[in-house]
Write a protein that holds these residues in place. Sequence first.
Motif, PDB file in Angstrom:
ATOM      1  N   LYS A 297     -50.097 -52.722  30.288  1.00 21.43           N
ATOM      2  CA  LYS A 297     -49.843 -52.477  31.763  1.00 21.43           C
ATOM      3  C   LYS A 297     -49.856 -53.296  32.684  1.00 21.43           C
ATOM      4  O   LYS A 297     -48.931 -53.408  33.431  1.00 21.43           O
ATOM      5  CB  LYS A 297     -51.055 -51.661  31.763  1.00 21.43           C
ATOM      6  CG  LYS A 297     -50.623 -49.765  31.076  1.00 21.43           C
ATOM      7  CD  LYS A 297     -49.122 -49.497  31.977  1.00 21.43           C
ATOM      8  CE  LYS A 297     -48.289 -49.946  31.168  1.00 21.43           C
ATOM      9  NZ  LYS A 297     -47.850 -48.948  30.116  1.00 21.43           N
TER      10      LYS A 297
ATOM     11  N   SER B 204     -45.148 -46.903  32.464  1.00 28.14           N
ATOM     12  CA  SER B 204     -45.868 -46.129  31.563  1.00 28.14           C
ATOM     13  C   SER B 204     -47.184 -45.021  31.746  1.00 28.14           C
ATOM     14  O   SER B 204     -47.585 -45.736  31.331  1.00 28.14           O
ATOM     15  CB  SER B 204     -44.765 -46.065  30.069  1.00 28.14           C
ATOM     16  OG  SER B 204     -44.865 -44.437  29.687  1.00 28.14           O
TER      17      SER B 204
ATOM     18  N   SER C 156     -39.538 -41.419  22.258  1.00 24.36           N
ATOM     19  CA  SER C 156     -39.312 -42.230  23.919  1.00 24.36           C
ATOM     20  C   SER C 156     -39.264 -41.318  24.676  1.00 24.36           C
ATOM     21  O   SER C 156     -39.152 -39.973  25.138  1.00 24.36           O
ATOM     22  CB  SER C 156     -37.571 -42.553  23.560  1.00 24.36           C
ATOM     23  OG  SER C 156     -36.753 -42.944  24.604  1.00 24.36           O
ATOM     24  N   GLN C 157     -40.227 -41.709  25.984  1.00 26.05           N
ATOM     25  CA  GLN C 157     -40.133 -40.673  26.929  1.00 26.05           C
ATOM     26  C   GLN C 157     -38.592 -40.831  27.659  1.00 26.05           C
ATOM     27  O   GLN C 157     -38.158 -39.374  27.785  1.00 26.05           O
ATOM     28  CB  GLN C 157     -41.007 -42.011  28.018  1.00 26.05           C
ATOM     29  CG  GLN C 157     -41.364 -41.193  29.695  1.00 26.05           C
ATOM     30  CD  GLN C 157     -40.228 -41.289  30.020  1.00 26.05           C
ATOM     31  OE1 GLN C 157     -39.539 -40.076  31.240  1.00 26.05           O
ATOM     32  NE2 GLN C 157     -39.071 -41.640  30.907  1.00 26.05           N
ATOM     33  N   SER C 158     -38.406 -41.414  27.860  1.00 21.39           N
ATOM     34  CA  SER C 158     -36.530 -41.191  28.330  1.00 21.39           C
ATOM     35  C   SER C 158     -35.783 -41.073  27.376  1.00 21.39           C
ATOM     36  O   SER C 158     -34.557 -39.840  27.725  1.00 21.39           O
ATOM     37  CB  SER C 158     -35.666 -42.980  28.993  1.00 21.39           C
ATOM     38  OG  SER C 158     -36.208 -43.839  27.970  1.00 21.39           O
TER      39      SER C 158
ATOM     40  N   VAL D  11     -41.956 -47.140  36.778  1.00 23.05           N
ATOM     41  CA  VAL D  11     -41.629 -48.205  35.238  1.00 23.05           C
ATOM     42  C   VAL D  11     -42.681 -48.132  34.710  1.00 23.05           C
ATOM     43  O   VAL D  11     -41.984 -47.970  33.199  1.00 23.05           O
ATOM     44  CB  VAL D  11     -40.535 -49.254  35.951  1.00 23.05           C
ATOM     45  CG1 VAL D  11     -40.626 -50.659  34.665  1.00 23.05           C
ATOM     46  CG2 VAL D  11     -38.857 -48.696  36.769  1.00 23.05           C
TER      47      VAL D  11
ATOM     48  N   THR E 223     -44.141 -49.262  25.736  1.00 23.11           N
ATOM     49  CA  THR E 223     -45.651 -48.189  25.206  1.00 23.11           C
ATOM     50  C   THR E 223     -45.581 -46.652  24.088  1.00 23.11           C
ATOM     51  O   THR E 223     -46.581 -46.384  23.444  1.00 23.11           O
ATOM     52  CB  THR E 223     -46.379 -47.180  26.673  1.00 23.11           C
ATOM     53  OG1 THR E 223     -45.956 -48.469  27.737  1.00 23.11           O
ATOM     54  CG2 THR E 223     -46.677 -46.331  26.613  1.00 23.11           C
ATOM     55  N   SER E 224     -44.025 -46.833  23.834  1.00 18.43           N
ATOM     56  CA  SER E 224     -44.216 -44.998  23.664  1.00 18.43           C
ATOM     57  C   SER E 224     -44.576 -45.547  21.746  1.00 18.43           C
ATOM     58  O   SER E 224     -44.819 -44.939  21.003  1.00 18.43           O
ATOM     59  CB  SER E 224     -42.392 -44.747  22.939  1.00 18.43           C
ATOM     60  OG  SER E 224     -42.338 -44.298  24.121  1.00 18.43           O
TER      61      SER E 224
ATOM     62  N   GLU F 105     -47.119 -56.118  32.674  1.00 19.59           N
ATOM     63  CA  GLU F 105     -45.702 -55.822  33.715  1.00 19.59           C
ATOM     64  C   GLU F 105     -45.670 -55.054  34.520  1.00 19.59           C
ATOM     65  O   GLU F 105     -45.513 -55.672  35.466  1.00 19.59           O
ATOM     66  CB  GLU F 105     -45.420 -54.626  32.656  1.00 19.59           C
ATOM     67  CG  GLU F 105     -45.678 -53.582  32.934  1.00 19.59           C
ATOM     68  CD  GLU F 105     -45.103 -52.517  32.133  1.00 19.59           C
ATOM     69  OE1 GLU F 105     -44.061 -52.408  31.439  1.00 19.59           O
ATOM     70  OE2 GLU F 105     -46.395 -51.188  31.396  1.00 19.59           O
TER      71      GLU F 105
ATOM     72  N   THR G 112     -33.849 -44.916  24.421  1.00 15.57           N
ATOM     73  CA  THR G 112     -33.893 -46.064  24.539  1.00 15.57           C
ATOM     74  C   THR G 112     -32.603 -46.772  23.072  1.00 15.57           C
ATOM     75  O   THR G 112     -32.993 -45.763  22.346  1.00 15.57           O
ATOM     76  CB  THR G 112     -34.569 -46.292  23.860  1.00 15.57           C
ATOM     77  OG1 THR G 112     -36.109 -46.219  25.492  1.00 15.57           O
ATOM     78  CG2 THR G 112     -35.389 -48.127  23.614  1.00 15.57           C
TER      79      THR G 112
HETATM   80  C1  F6R Z   1     -43.861 -49.787  29.227  1.00 13.47           C
HETATM   81  C2  F6R Z   1     -42.708 -49.017  29.546  1.00 13.47           C
HETATM   82  C3  F6R Z   1     -41.923 -49.392  28.392  1.00 13.47           C
HETATM   83  C4  F6R Z   1     -41.293 -47.868  27.840  1.00 13.47           C
HETATM   84  C5  F6R Z   1     -40.290 -48.488  26.309  1.00 13.47           C
HETATM   85  C6  F6R Z   1     -39.872 -47.322  25.553  1.00 13.47           C
HETATM   86  O1  F6R Z   1     -44.632 -48.971  30.471  1.00 13.47           O
HETATM   87  O2  F6R Z   1     -42.435 -48.716  30.659  1.00 13.47           O
HETATM   88  O3  F6R Z   1     -42.914 -50.543  27.388  1.00 13.47           O
HETATM   89  O4  F6R Z   1     -42.698 -47.745  27.313  1.00 13.47           O
HETATM   90  O5  F6R Z   1     -39.301 -49.817  27.131  1.00 13.47           O
HETATM   91  O6  F6R Z   1     -39.219 -46.553  26.817  1.00 13.47           O
HETATM   92  P1  F6R Z   1     -39.196 -45.281  25.896  1.00 13.47           P
HETATM   93  O7  F6R Z   1     -40.284 -44.092  25.885  1.00 13.47           O
HETATM   94  O8  F6R Z   1     -38.002 -44.325  27.363  1.00 13.47           O
HETATM   95  O9  F6R Z   1     -38.404 -45.359  25.249  1.00 13.47           O
END
Ligand code: F6R
Length: 366
Positions: free
Chosen positions: A243, A158, A105-107, A156, A60-61, A246, A110
Amino acid sequence: EKGGYDHFMLKEIYEQPHAIKDTYRGRLLAKDGIIRMAGVENHKEKFLNANRIIIVACGTSWHAGLVAEYIFEDIARIPVEVEYASEFRYRNPVITNKDVVIAISQSGETADTLAAIKLAKQHGAFVFGVCNVVGSSIARETDAGAYTHAGPEIGVASTKAFTTQITVLTLIALKLAKEKGAISNSDFHYHLEQLELIPDKVSKALESDTHIKAVAETYKDATNCLYLGRGYNFPVALEGALKLKEISYIHAEGYPAAEMKHGPIALIDEQMPVFVIATKMGHYEKVVSNIQEIKSRKGKIIAIVTEGDTDVKKLADHTIEVPETLESLSPLLTTIPLQLLSYHIAVMLNKNVDQPRNLAKSVTVE
Ligand code: F6R
């Protein structure tokens, strides 16, 4: 902890008006006509003298990165490449000290994105991070950055991370456009005003939830779906398909609408739901003719349209309205109904919405 919602995903979808506001608070000063972002301000020369921006991300990012490519090129006139971190890191890519790399990156954990950053740094590039988790590995590894202030994302799949990433990247693009003189003062002010209105428009888009649930009921038994969009909304089509895949395990593919005739159109029959982003803007007429092509092959059309639309309504089997905004900001609205659709379909199919099989919230192994 789910604040009265059945799932974290739904809670997080509904948090988006606030999450977007929290992300631009203190940065977007519409009345003063200023965007304040220390991470960009302190490294302005790096951005303004860059040959190009390379965006690295996953999932998603990466889709947020694709939206950013349209904004940066269109508004700031800076060339952008968007790379899957996993491909970039192993390709022996050409990187120089004139490149700016933006890692999204959300988290912030990665593995592939982190490795891509390390590689870019070894080659002398300036690396800027757009992360949600404060103090995460990617936030620490980058030279500078801007956090999304989405708050914890537990589901999970995003959702609010995506829209807040787009918000941050839009602010950066507008700020650089202003610094470069690539945008007129009046246009700049107009963009700021329109961005400030987005949270309320997201709330408005969320009001279609009951209608979206009814649409979900109609298509929940589909085994394949297509998602189409053009321009700024092509990445939204990819994100809509991701979306659905998954959390509902229904096969779905996103395509640029005009690419349909180069292959996927062969799949279209009365069993195939096609979700089309057809808001009234740049490519509207072209999207309408794509819809006609689907209709003449008996595909089922579910269109995301601008409030008050009449043309697409006549052709589509279902329409879902979103408020009008600038084309560059439209992904922040068109994404909302697609998130809700996937959510409702997954719930109706009894899937584990917040923790889909085989997926992890943070992918710390490659
Ligand atoms: C989709 C999803 C994954 C994350 C991907 C990147 O809903 O959750 O595709 O977007 O694993 O994660 P981040 O943004 O944390 O690097």
